[in-house]
Design an enzyme around this catalytic site. Sequence first.
Site, PDB file in Angstrom:
ATOM      1  N   ASN A 194       0.896  -1.286  -0.015  1.00  0.00           N
ATOM      2  CA  ASN A 194      -0.181   0.103  -0.103  1.00  0.00           C
ATOM      3  C   ASN A 194       0.780   1.232  -0.022  1.00  0.00           C
ATOM      4  O   ASN A 194       2.030   1.306   0.402  1.00  0.00           O
ATOM      5  CB  ASN A 194      -0.990  -0.020   1.180  1.00  0.00           C
ATOM      6  CG  ASN A 194      -2.217   0.856   1.021  1.00  0.00           C
ATOM      7  OD1 ASN A 194      -1.796   1.962   1.272  1.00  0.00           O
ATOM      8  ND2 ASN A 194      -3.197   0.489   0.566  1.00  0.00           N
ATOM      9  N   HIS A 415     -11.837  16.692  -3.296  1.00  0.00           N
ATOM     10  CA  HIS A 415     -10.555  17.140  -2.588  1.00  0.00           C
ATOM     11  C   HIS A 415      -9.717  16.170  -2.273  1.00  0.00           C
ATOM     12  O   HIS A 415      -9.954  15.458  -1.119  1.00  0.00           O
ATOM     13  CB  HIS A 415     -10.980  17.982  -1.244  1.00  0.00           C
ATOM     14  CG  HIS A 415     -11.897  18.973  -1.375  1.00  0.00           C
ATOM     15  ND1 HIS A 415     -12.635  19.771  -0.370  1.00  0.00           N
ATOM     16  CD2 HIS A 415     -11.840  19.944  -2.474  1.00  0.00           C
ATOM     17  CE1 HIS A 415     -13.163  20.749  -0.892  1.00  0.00           C
ATOM     18  NE2 HIS A 415     -12.845  21.053  -2.030  1.00  0.00           N
ATOM     19  N   GLU A 485      -9.863   6.915   2.616  1.00  0.00           N
ATOM     20  CA  GLU A 485      -8.612   6.971   3.354  1.00  0.00           C
ATOM     21  C   GLU A 485      -8.734   7.389   4.980  1.00  0.00           C
ATOM     22  O   GLU A 485      -7.612   7.826   5.339  1.00  0.00           O
ATOM     23  CB  GLU A 485      -7.317   7.482   2.644  1.00  0.00           C
ATOM     24  CG  GLU A 485      -6.979   6.688   1.247  1.00  0.00           C
ATOM     25  CD  GLU A 485      -7.716   7.683   0.138  1.00  0.00           C
ATOM     26  OE1 GLU A 485      -7.977   8.516   0.265  1.00  0.00           O
ATOM     27  OE2 GLU A 485      -7.958   6.613  -0.866  1.00  0.00           O
ATOM     28  N   GLU A 509     -11.337   0.039  -6.709  1.00  0.00           N
ATOM     29  CA  GLU A 509     -10.212   0.434  -7.218  1.00  0.00           C
ATOM     30  C   GLU A 509      -9.177  -0.809  -7.152  1.00  0.00           C
ATOM     31  O   GLU A 509      -8.309  -0.812  -8.179  1.00  0.00           O
ATOM     32  CB  GLU A 509      -9.289   1.468  -6.284  1.00  0.00           C
ATOM     33  CG  GLU A 509      -9.310   1.511  -4.975  1.00  0.00           C
ATOM     34  CD  GLU A 509      -8.524   2.749  -4.532  1.00  0.00           C
ATOM     35  OE1 GLU A 509      -9.016   4.001  -4.976  1.00  0.00           O
ATOM     36  OE2 GLU A 509      -8.504   2.747  -3.216  1.00  0.00           O
TER      37      GLU A 509
END
Lengths: 705, 705
Positions: A194, A415, A485, A509
Amino acid sequence: MKHLLYTALFCFLVLQSVNSQQLKSPNGKFIMEFTLQKDGTPSYSLNYKDKTVIKPSKLGLELKDDKKSLLNDFTVIDTKTNSFDETWKPVWGEVESIRNQYNELAITLNQKETDRQIIIRFRLFNDGLGFRYEFPTQKNLVYFVIKEERTQFAMTGDHTAFWIPGDYDTQEYDYTTSKLSEIRGLAEKAKTENLSQTSFSPTGVQTSLMLKTADGLYINLHEAALINYSCMHLNLDDKNMVFESWLTPDEKGVKGYIQAPAHSPWRTIIVSDDAREILASKMTLNLNDPCKIEDTSWIKPIKYVGVWWEMISGKSSWSYTDEFPSVQLGVTDFSKAKPSGTHGANNANVKKYIDFAAANGFGGVLVEGWNEGWEDWFGHYKDYVFDFVTPYPDFDVKGLHEYAKSKGVKMIMHHETSGSVRNYERHMDKAYQFMKDNGYDAVKSGYVGSIISNGDNHYNQFMVNHYQYAVEKAAEYKIMVNAHEAVRPTGICRTYPNLIGNEAARGTEYQAFGGSKPNHVTLLPFTRLIGGPMDYTPGIFEMDLSKFSPNNKSHVNSTIANQLALYVTLYSPLQMAADFPEHYNKFPDAFQFIKDVAVDWSESNYLEAEPGQYITVARKAKGTNNWFIGNVNGYEPRTSNINFAFLEKGKKYTATIYADGKEANYKTNPQAYNVRKIQVTNTSKLSQLSAAGGGYAISIIENKK
Amino acid sequence: MKHLLYTALFCFLVLQSVNSQQLKSPNGKFIMEFTLQKDGTPSYSLNYKDKTVIKPSKLGLELKDDKKSLLNDFTVIDTKTNSFDETWKPVWGEVESIRNQYNELAITLNQKETDRQIIIRFRLFNDGLGFRYEFPTQKNLVYFVIKEERTQFAMTGDHTAFWIPGDYDTQEYDYTTSKLSEIRGLAEKAKTENLSQTSFSPTGVQTSLMLKTADGLYINLHEAALINYSCMHLNLDDKNMVFESWLTPDEKGVKGYIQAPAHSPWRTIIVSDDAREILASKMTLNLNDPCKIEDTSWIKPIKYVGVWWEMISGKSSWSYTDEFPSVQLGVTDFSKAKPSGTHGANNANVKKYIDFAAANGFGGVLVEGWNEGWEDWFGHYKDYVFDFVTPYPDFDVKGLHEYAKSKGVKMIMHHETSGSVRNYERHMDKAYQFMKDNGYDAVKSGYVGSIISNGDNHYNQFMVNHYQYAVEKAAEYKIMVNAHEAVRPTGICRTYPNLIGNEAARGTEYQAFGGSKPNHVTLLPFTRLIGGPMDYTPGIFEMDLSKFSPNNKSHVNSTIANQLALYVTLYSPLQMAADFPEHYNKFPDAFQFIKDVAVDWSESNYLEAEPGQYITVARKAKGTNNWFIGNVNGYEPRTSNINFAFLEKGKKYTATIYADGKEANYKTNPQAYNVRKIQVTNTSKLSQLSAAGGGYAISIIENKK
C-alpha cells in the site's frame, strides 16, 4: 427526536456497593456480568443464550507519566441501572425507523490511593453489548495521557476470524479467513502493498472484526462513536485467545490526551447464532448521539457517475501536463503548458458524463483531477500540494456547473489532500465556499499517502480530530462528505448524517490494482459496513482492463450479476456507477438494474448470510412499494433459495431477475448473465444459481392495476 | 521601489570555468574568495582590510535518502558577477532610507555523477558577506530532504563570543561572554530553566552570534530571509574553532523538505573593526525581498501601555476564576463562575490603563487574559485551548473599544496560542475578523510551552511556515503582528512590515522571573536585534517587585535611567511602557522622557558601542528636527564622552538629560536619578557618568525662535 428521549422510560436505582453485578438484555438472551477481581481490577463477561461469548476480561487504562494507572485497586462506590427504549428516524438508511432499546449498568469505581473515579457504562441490547469508560469531573483526574487502553475480549476458543492486519495507515487489505491461532503465521502474507502502511504486531488486527465459533456463534468486535480519541486495533494473545485493545499512537507513542469530563468510544460486541442478525444490527448507530444537524433537508442520497475509473484503470490521467518536473501553485503557469493529452477531467469528457448521467437518471457527476497540482501530488512530502479552488485550463468550473444544472445533474467536488492536512485545513473554508458558489453540495475527500504533519498517521487522535473537524465544518456549509482513506466509520453518520460515505476499506479500485478476492464483498457487510456506509464504487462491466488500458493486466474478480447485486448488498446512500458510459451501453439490459435501483430504503430483510460465502438481502425503496434484492456469492457456485414473504399480502409484482449465466465465473466468464421477468407474490419462492464470485439482482415492481 | 531596481546597474559577464574566484566589496575593504577544493567541495574565505575573518570553509548540504549528497564532486560550470546599488525607504525604521549596495558572484556547480546543479550566490556589501544556496529547476534535483546543511564558518582563533545555548524551543537565555574554547564548559550553566527547551549539543549556539577577535575585529553570524526553511543554529568544533550550520529538525530528524526551484536563507557575516558599524548595518534587511504589501498606510509605529506587568510580576492573574478544575470552551459557563478577584483584564482596570494612555499620549493599550481559557491554558497538551473571540464576563470588548476610541486610544489584541498551532490556524480568520470588527489593528501573539502538534518544536521548518502564514494572513486583514516565542527574526519585516515586533529573546519579563544580567541590554542590539526589532517592553521604575507582589522576590537589574535609555538603544517601532500607572505617577519627571521619546526615526548615529559594556546612540525623530539619545551601561560604572556634531549647524537646542544619580547602582540603588536641562549646539560635548547597570537618556528639542 428529543421528545422521544423524554418519553423513554428511566428507572434509576442506587444499589449497595457490590463486587459482582449482572445485567440482562431486554429480550433476556444476553447476560453481562461485571466483576471486581480480588486486586480491584474491573472485569466483565458476556453470555448469549446460556453460552459464554466473552470469558472474564479485564478492563482499564494504562497511563503515561502518572504514578498510578487506572487498572486496579478499585472499589465499587456506586451502581446505577437504567432501561431505555426509543424509536428514531434516520435521515437516510437501510430502514425507515430504528429502535434503540437497552438495559444499562453504570459502575462507579474509586481508586482509593489516588482518590480518582471512573465510570464503566454498559449498555446491553437485544443484539449485543456496548460499554465505555467515563471520566467525570474531579480533582485528581483532570488531564491525563493514555499509554494504552487495556480492554480485553477473552475468546472461548480458537474461533474462525475474518480479519485484516492491524495498521496505522491503511485499511485497504483483502480479508483473510483463518483460525485465531493461524493469524501470526499468515500476518505477513495478509499485508499486500500500500502507498502508506505501518503495522505494529504479528497478531494485530483491525476492527470491525468478524468471528465465528465452532458451535455456530457469530461475534463482531468494533467501536462506536470514535470522537476525540485514537482509533482502536485489537492485539491477540494467541496462547490464551485473548484480544486486547491497541490504540493508535502518535510519533511520541502517546495514545490519547484526555481532559475530564470525557469518555472513551463505545467498545461493541454484536452476537448472534444467525449471521443475518449481525448484518441487521443497528447497535453501532444506536450508541452514537442523535443528529446534531437541525435542518437536514439538504442531505440527499444519490447515485452518481464520474471521471474516476479511467484514471484508476490507467486509461487517462489526473494530471494535465508532463511538462513540469514539479508544480508550485500560483507560480506554475498551466495556461502556457503543453497538455499531455491524457487529462481525464477535460470539458468535453466531463460533458459526456453529464449527458450520460442526465440520460440515465443519475443525480451526480464526480470529477477527479480537475484542480492544479496533480503533476507531483504524491510522495514528495509536499505541504502546499493543492489549493482546492484552481482548476486546470481545460476544466471550466462555472460552465460545467451551468451545463450540468441545465440537465438536472449535480457536480460532485473532489478534494484530494495527499495527506497534507494542515494545508487542507488552511484552505477548507475557501474550498467549501468555492463549492457552494459553484453549486456543489457534496465532496469526496482523499488522504492518500503518509500524513504530512510531523509524527501523525492516519488513525491517531490528532487525525481522528481532523476528519471530524472536516465533517462538522462541511455541515456549516451544508456540504455532504464522502471521505476516502479516512479513519473507519463508527456510526457517527447518525450524529452527522452529512457524512454520507467513507471508503476506509478495500474498494473497487483494487480490482484495477491486481484484483481483490472474489468473496471480498461477502465480508465487507460483516466488517467495514458495521460502522457505516461505504463508497465502494461498484458497477464494473468490463472485467478485462487490458482491453482499454493496455498496460493494466488486472482482472476484476466478479461477474456482472455480482456487480449489480452490490447496489443492494453493500448499503450506501451514495452509490456510484463506476464504469465508462460506453461499457454500460454495451450491456443496456444489465445496466437497466443500476438505473432502477434505489439508494434509500424503508425496510431491509436479510434473507441469507454467511461471512465469506454469501449474502442475500431484500430492501424496500423508501416511499414506494417496490423491492430490490441482491445476492453476492463467494468462491463456490451455490444455489440460493429465498421466498418473497416480505411482499405485501395480496399484491402482485413483476420481478426482473439479473442472474449469472450457466457458465459464468468471476475469472473465466464474468460477463455471462441473463435477464428474465417473472410474476411474484408474497407466497412465491425462488431457487437461483449464483456462480463463483457471482450473484444476482432482482427488481420487484408492483403491478399497476 | 521597483523603478530603483531598474535603475540599478547590472553588468553580467560569463567567465571561463575557474576553480577559484575572488569578489571585492564596493568599498574594497572586503575580499571573498570562492575555491573549489580538489575533491570538488565548494569553499569560501573572507578577508577584511587584509585580515582573515573566515578561513577556507566548506559549503554544501547532506541529503537524506539520496544516494549522493550535495557536498563534493562538483565542477564549476558557470560564474556570473553583478553589481547592484539601490536606495529604498522602509515603512518604519532606524533611518529614513537605506542603501542596498553590493557586488555579487554566482557560482553554478555541477555534480557530474548525478547531473545535478546548485548555485551558490555571494553578495559582498561594504559591511559584510551574505551567501545562499540556490536549487534551480532541473531534472535530477526536484524534491529532496535535507539531513543537514554543512556550511562552515572557520574562525581564525579562540575569539570572544557573546552567546546563548543552541535550543529548538527557546531563545530566552541570558548571554554568556567567553572564549570559544570555554563554551563547552559553560554550556550547562548557561541554560537557565524555561517552560520549553530542547538543547542538542554542548557547543551548539544560536544566531545572531556576536564575536570579537583578539586584534579587535567584530564579527556577527546570522541568517537573513528565513522562509520555508528550518532555523539555523551553529555548532562549534572547538578543536579547530570551526562553526558549522545545525538546522532545527522535526521529530523524524528531518531538517528540511525542499522543492526546486528553491533557495536557502542567506547566511550572513557582518564584520567591522568598529563595533558601532555592526549596530548600524542594514545588510540583513537588504538581503530580504522588497515590501510585498501594496498599501502600507495602516502600518503605524506606536507606544503602548497594558495589562501585562501585573500578571508577569504576580500581582494579578490572567485567569478569571479558580472554580474549575479545567475549562471546556463552549461548555464551561463563566457567567455563573465565582471570580477569583485577581483577574487583571477587568473593565475597570482596563479603563484605568486607557485613561492613563490617553492622558500621556500613548497610542495603544494591550490587554492579556481577556479571553476564556486561561484557567488551564498551559502544560496540558490541550488542543482546543483558546477560541480567540470569547471574552471573560468582566471584559466588555465592544464597550472598551468604544471607550478607548472616545479617548483616541487603540486597543491591542492578545492571542496566546499555548503552542496549539493547529487550533490557532483553525480560528485565525475568525480571530482576525473579530479584531477588525472591534477596532483592533495589532495583535501580540504568543507560543508559550511545547508545540502541540506531534513532533514539532518552535523552530523547525513546519513551524517557521506557521509564523510566516500568520504574518501574511494578518496582512490580508491589515493587522500588525508582534509575535512572542516565535522564531527569531531575520529581516523579514522589510518584506512584511506588518511584522512590527518579535520577542524571540530574553525580554523584560525575566526581570520578574529572577532577573537578567545587568549588561543584557548592551548585548541585545549586537545579537537579537540584528534580525529586526524586539518588543522588549522596557520602562520599569519599581525594581523591587516584593513591594507590590509579596511572593515575588525578583529584582529588576537596571536603574531607572537605564530603563529610559532602552527606548532609544533597543530600536523598535513598537515600544511599551510596561510598568504600572501608579509607578509612573511616582516619578513624573523621569516618566516625561517616555512620553516624549519617538518610535520612528529618520537618522540614527551610533556614538559609542562595545558589546557587553556600553551602547550610546542618537536618533532623529522622523519628520522633526528633534533628537533622542540613549546610553546603556554594563557591570562597571563608566563615563561616556560624546559630542553633538550630528545636530544641525547653527541651530540651538535644549537638551534634557535623564541620568543616574551619583550613588545609583542597578542592585543597591536603582531609583537614584536626576534630570537636568542644558543648551547644546553641534559643537557641544558631553561627559556623563553611567552607573553599573545604568545609563542615561537625553531629549534634544530645537529651541523655538
